[in-house]
Write a protein that holds these residues in place. Structure first.
Motif, PDB file in Angstrom:
ATOM      1  N   GLU A  79       0.875  -1.163   0.000  1.00 10.05           N
ATOM      2  CA  GLU A  79      -0.064  -0.056  -0.183  1.00 10.05           C
ATOM      3  C   GLU A  79       0.718   1.264   0.194  1.00 10.05           C
ATOM      4  OE1 GLU A  79      -2.714  -0.062   3.355  1.00 10.05           O
ATOM      5  OE2 GLU A  79      -3.442  -1.932   2.683  1.00 10.05           O
ATOM      6  N   ILE A  80       1.677   1.269   0.859  1.00 13.94           N
ATOM      7  CA  ILE A  80       2.759   2.261   0.817  1.00 13.94           C
ATOM      8  C   ILE A  80       3.392   2.605  -0.279  1.00 13.94           C
ATOM      9  CG2 ILE A  80       4.936   3.248   1.865  1.00 13.94           C
ATOM     10  CD1 ILE A  80       3.911   1.924   4.762  1.00 13.94           C
ATOM     11  N   ILE A  81       3.962   1.440  -1.118  1.00 16.65           N
ATOM     12  CA  ILE A  81       4.510   1.697  -2.360  1.00 16.65           C
ATOM     13  C   ILE A  81       3.711   2.088  -3.331  1.00 16.65           C
ATOM     14  CG2 ILE A  81       5.751   0.267  -4.098  1.00 16.65           C
ATOM     15  CD1 ILE A  81       6.571  -1.589  -1.914  1.00 16.65           C
ATOM     16  N   GLU A  82       2.425   1.493  -3.525  1.00 14.51           N
ATOM     17  CA  GLU A  82       1.574   2.074  -4.378  1.00 14.51           C
ATOM     18  C   GLU A  82       1.093   3.424  -4.272  1.00 14.51           C
ATOM     19  OE1 GLU A  82      -1.269   2.073  -7.392  1.00 14.51           O
ATOM     20  OE2 GLU A  82       0.047   0.272  -6.803  1.00 14.51           O
ATOM     21  N   GLU A  83       1.164   4.032  -3.157  1.00 12.51           N
ATOM     22  CA  GLU A  83       0.668   5.350  -2.944  1.00 12.51           C
ATOM     23  C   GLU A  83       1.677   6.366  -3.402  1.00 12.51           C
ATOM     24  OE1 GLU A  83       0.491   7.622   1.135  1.00 12.51           O
ATOM     25  OE2 GLU A  83      -1.375   6.235   1.150  1.00 12.51           O
ATOM     26  N   ALA A  84       2.983   5.914  -2.869  1.00  3.24           N
ATOM     27  CA  ALA A  84       3.927   6.731  -3.251  1.00  3.24           C
ATOM     28  C   ALA A  84       4.432   6.637  -4.580  1.00  3.24           C
ATOM     29  CB  ALA A  84       5.440   6.442  -2.405  1.00  3.24           C
ATOM     30  N   ALA A  85       4.390   5.547  -5.395  1.00  2.00           N
ATOM     31  CA  ALA A  85       4.450   5.245  -6.664  1.00  2.00           C
ATOM     32  C   ALA A  85       3.521   6.071  -7.521  1.00  2.00           C
ATOM     33  CB  ALA A  85       4.563   3.894  -7.238  1.00  2.00           C
ATOM     34  N   GLU A  86       2.410   6.148  -7.077  1.00  2.00           N
ATOM     35  CA  GLU A  86       1.270   6.684  -7.854  1.00  2.00           C
ATOM     36  C   GLU A  86       1.483   8.343  -7.990  1.00  2.00           C
ATOM     37  OE1 GLU A  86      -1.557   7.254 -10.391  1.00  2.00           O
ATOM     38  OE2 GLU A  86      -1.258   5.497  -9.756  1.00  2.00           O
ATOM     39  N   GLU A  87       2.105   8.810  -6.858  1.00  2.00           N
ATOM     40  CA  GLU A  87       2.401  10.221  -6.766  1.00  2.00           C
ATOM     41  C   GLU A  87       3.561  10.190  -7.730  1.00  2.00           C
ATOM     42  OE1 GLU A  87       3.490  13.726  -3.589  1.00  2.00           O
ATOM     43  OE2 GLU A  87       2.977  11.799  -2.797  1.00  2.00           O
ATOM     44  N   GLY A  88       4.487   9.708  -7.557  1.00  2.00           N
ATOM     45  CA  GLY A  88       5.652   9.861  -8.504  1.00  2.00           C
ATOM     46  C   GLY A  88       5.248   9.833 -10.092  1.00  2.00           C
TER      47      GLY A  88
END
Length: 199
Positions: A79-88
């Motif tokens: 979830e953390i990876i997904e959230e940060a990756a979406e922003e990037g």
């Protein structure tokens, strides 16, 4: 009046993602970076997901999928990876659009310059005719200087420089010059800080 408590869960997620600096996380959550550092130390938070965030950003940009078998809590980390990756990924897509617009504009300007050079004599004749009744030659001189060879050469140099810079930006935004990236999480944090200042 009650003071709103910081959302420590959101802070932990941002901290562990490693995409933002601690100072930026602090600013966004209205808490001191010292408080975040103390909490992270007390609870054993580690900025251990930044490399996975980078990978997921790249995957999102090419519509790939991420696999991670090394996480202590795979669902939460995902979830953390997904959230940060979406922003990037959103930021990179926005940059790609902006770079395309700038490249299109530079191409239009280059086309205009080519037209001016091809029609220089015709333009100079039109300027001479337009300024025939002028008492001073100032306006005529200024207009002729604008289409003269030195002016065109300067414009060509500036456009070439702009296009060269745009090509570098475009290659970077599309990952065409992907060099081995450092495993240091501060690199991604620094990039995200700069982007958040521009937003």
């Amino acid at each position: 009046m009650t003071i709103k408590q910081p959302d420590w869960e959101a802070i932990e997620r941002a901290y562990r993602a490693g995409a933002l600096s601690i100072r930026t996380i602090a600013d966004r959550n209205r808490v001191s970076d010292t408080a975040i550092r103390k909490k992270a130390k007390a609870l054993g938070w580690a900025r251990d997901l930044s490399e996975q965030v980078r990978k997921e950003v790249r995957n999102k940009l090419v519509r790939g999928e991420v696999r991670d078998d090394q996480c202590a809590n795979p669902e939460r980390d995902a979830e953390i990876i997904e959230e940060a990756a979406e922003e990037g990924a959103t930021v990179v897509r926005s940059h790609r659009r902006d770079i395309r617009k700038a490249a299109n504009l530079a191409n239009l300007l280059m086309d205009d310059l080519l037209t001016t050079i091809k029609r220089r004599e015709e333009i100079e004749d039109a300027i001479t005719e337009e300024t025939a009744d002028d008492e001073s030659g100032f306006r005529r001189g200024s207009m002729l200087a604008a289409v003269a060879l030195p002016s065109n050469a300067k414009t060509l140099f500036q456009l070439s420089s702009a296009m060269k810079n745009l090509q570098v930006l475009e290659r970077t935004a599309f990952g065409l010059d992907d060099k081995e990236q450092s495993k240091d999480s501060d690199e991604l944090s620094q990039l995200m800080d700069e982007l958040s200042k521009d937003a």
